[in-house]
Write a protein that holds these residues in place. Structure first.
Motif, short mmCIF file in Angstrom:
data_model
loop_
_atom_site.label_atom_id
_atom_site.label_comp_id
_atom_site.label_asym_id
_atom_site.label_seq_id
_atom_site.Cartn_x
_atom_site.Cartn_y
_atom_site.Cartn_z
N VAL A 51 0.78 -1.05 -0.15
CA VAL A 51 -0.02 -0.09 0.01
C VAL A 51 0.91 1.11 0.09
N GLU A 52 0.82 1.99 -1.12
CA GLU A 52 1.54 3.19 -1.00
C GLU A 52 1.33 4.12 0.14
N LEU A 53 2.22 4.65 1.01
CA LEU A 53 2.33 5.55 2.23
C LEU A 53 1.20 6.73 1.71
N PHE A 56 -3.64 6.58 0.79
CA PHE A 56 -5.19 6.05 1.04
C PHE A 56 -5.63 6.64 2.19
N ASP A 57 -6.76 7.10 2.54
CA ASP A 57 -7.06 7.65 3.99
C ASP A 57 -7.11 6.69 4.89
N ASP A 58 -7.32 6.86 6.33
CA ASP A 58 -7.05 5.92 7.42
C ASP A 58 -8.43 5.17 7.31
N ARG A 63 -10.27 -0.69 7.40
CA ARG A 63 -11.14 -1.77 6.61
C ARG A 63 -10.33 -3.13 6.14
N ILE A 64 -9.17 -2.61 6.05
CA ILE A 64 -8.12 -3.77 5.36
C ILE A 64 -7.89 -4.73 6.82
N ILE A 93 -7.64 0.56 -4.44
CA ILE A 93 -7.98 -0.68 -3.49
C ILE A 93 -9.33 -0.46 -3.14
N GLU A 94 -10.22 -1.50 -3.51
CA GLU A 94 -11.68 -1.53 -3.19
C GLU A 94 -11.83 -2.53 -2.39
#
Ligand code: ATP
Ligand code: MN
Length: 478
Positions: A51-53, A56-58, A63-64, A93-94
């Motif tokens: 996951v690219e730092l 994506f929001d927190d 949810r992962i 990422i969905e």
């Protein structure tokens, strides 16, 4: 189109060259808010998604969780980490399905097989069961391939029947009669004429008798379907619902029958060894780790893969029942009274006797032939000695009986006489006897218990762990 994904098994074989891919699967673990181990069931090996730092929001990252399902798109790049040559940079990422990791019964730790049986609906998501069920699939496929290549006709014998192939009882009745108040005959017995089929019916215990009808027309047939036995044996080798492969061959004697069975077993094992290497290696390691807990003398002499190679490359031992009894009588185990059950000519060998023969004495699969007629079914061909029949059982190390078969009695008079002796109603089997009336031929066949061969190949100790949802006494969950 929603599903344009690459399967992880395939992706892991690629050279990383910045290919754009979409993968989908379930999260096994998520480390440091950065590394997702994603599994899609095509292999035990997980794909690392990075996951690219900051991208994506927190809310999304939270949810992962273990077992959440994801759709990930990104580029395939060489991996800097140890343990994998490539990874996917997660660019989109969905979350397809959230999962509350706290409530998820499968924690990322080692669970016992007993516990996993209680959550059999989820156990496919573990490495052990992933491997077992991919191998089960391969074996099933190999079975069809083997018989198809030999020109056998795949025959679907009925699941509901009125006949008891073995005359052994242990059947599940099929009925639509009201249990609380069934119609009765004058003598008080249940009147099955009122039942759905107008007679008493049950789930099949074997497709053999119908298989013989096919063989005496097509020459060679096989069945591969579910069979049901209401036997109250709570062992690690018995199920109430199991799958059986039953080839039946016209123009075939006991020796041809043994040759086919041996070739067949070797073929499907070899197929799994060629197509499921990774899964077998995983299970071999699992077994080796498990055996480390055991005292030295209880450990197997060979690893799983070694054992399979040995079976494929060596011929099965062939002995008569009479020879088997002699070996047992001469054995140190017998002399030191180590057997729980008595040994003498005429006994139905117990599992301890079979295991002695294959595991201690021969140390390889053994085909035992020519059993006493009194412990075998009515349809087996009578030998000239008047005492034995042309039966053959194949015994495998660690499992015991995996195959039961025989040359069939093709002589009408002998068959009728045996049926009378054993109180098998000839009028109900008129259709079976017709094969002996109209162009009878020497013929033979056998039944291979599918789960038992899956046990043998996967090394799983309990038959409940090689069928998706085991049915055993007092257990019918899922
Ligand atoms: P066992 O002595 O182990 O109970 P069996 O003599 O009853 O076996 P057969 O009637 O000859 O077995 O059936 C053919 C094959 O089906 C067996 O060799 C075995 O591989 C398999 N089998 C029989 N019963 C079961 C069961 N309850 N669960 C799973 N497989 C079975
Ligand atoms: Mn049995």
């Amino acid at each position: 189109m929603f599903n344009k994904r690459v399967k992880i098994k395939e992706l892991l074989t690629w050279e990383p060259k910045d290919q754009q891919v979409t993968v989908m699967g379930w999260v096994r673990t998520f480390r440091n808010n950065q590394f997702i181990a994603l599994n899609d069931g095509s292999t035990n090996n997980n794909l690392q998604v990075v996951v690219e730092l900051g991208k994506f929001d927190d809310e999304l990252l939270k949810r992962i969780t273990t077992s959440a399902s994801l759709k990930v798109s990104g580029h395939v790049i060489p991996s800097l980490g140890k343990g994998q040559k490539l990874e996917v940079r997660g660019e989109t990422i969905e979350i397809l399905g959230d999962s509350d990791a706290e409530k998820y019964p499968l924690q990322p730790k080692k669970h016992s097989l007993e516990f996993l049986r209680e959550i059999a609906h989820l156990r496919f998501r573990t490495n052990t069961f992933g491997s077992v069920f991919r191998i089960r699939h391969s074996l099933a496929f190999a079975i069809h391939k083997f018989y198809n290549e030999k020109g056998f006709v795949y025959m679907h014998t009925p699941i509901v029947t009125a006949s008891d192939a073995e005359g052994a009882g242990e059947m599940f009745r099929v009925t639509t009669l009201p249990l609380d108040n069934p119609p009765r005959n004058e003598d008080g017995s249940v009147n099955f004429k009122e039942d759905f089929f107008g007679r008493s019916s049950n789930l099949t215990v074997s497709g053999q008798l119908e298989g013989e009808l096919g063989a005496t027309a097509f020459g060679e047939i096989y069945t591969f379907g579910p069979t049901f036995r209401a036997e109250n044996s709570n062992t690690a080798r018995h199920l109430a619902e199991f799958w059986m492969i039953e080839p039946e061959m016209a123009f075939c004697d006991l020796e041809d029958n043994m040759n086919l069975a041996e070739e067949f077993i070797k073929y499907i094992i070899k197929y799994a060894m060629e197509h499921n290497r990774e899964d077998l290696e995983f299970l071999a390691q699992r077994l080796a780790d498990e055996e480390k807990q055991l005292p030295q003398d209880k450990r197997s002499e060979m690893g799983l893969i070694e054992k399979l190679e040995f079976v494929v490359n060596n011929s099965f031992e062939r002995i008569t029942y009479t020879e088997a009894i002699d070996i047992l009588l001469q054995s140190p185990a017998y002399k030191k009274k180590k057997f729980q059950y008595d040994v003498k000519w005429g006994i139905d060998m117990q599992s301890e006797h079979e295991r002695y023969l294959v595991e201690k004495h021969f140390k390889k699969p053994v085909i035992v032939t020519n059993y006493p007629k009194d412990i075998k079914a009515f349809y087996m061909r009578q030998n000239d000695d008047g005492k034995t029949v042309a039966a053959m059982d194949i015994l495998a190390p660690g499992i015991g009986e995996i195959v039961g078969g025989s040359q069939r009695e093709e002589r009408l008079d002998k068959l009728e006489q045996r049926m009378a002796e054993m109180h098998i109603p000839a009028e109900e089997l008129w259709w079976y006897l017709d094969t002996r009336r109209f162009g009878t031929v020497p013929h033979a066949g056998f039944g291979l218990g599918f789960e038992r061969i899956v046990q043998f190949v996967t090394g799983m100790g309990n038959i409940r762990d090689v069928i998706a949802f085991p049915r055993t006494p007092k257990n019918c969950e899922f």
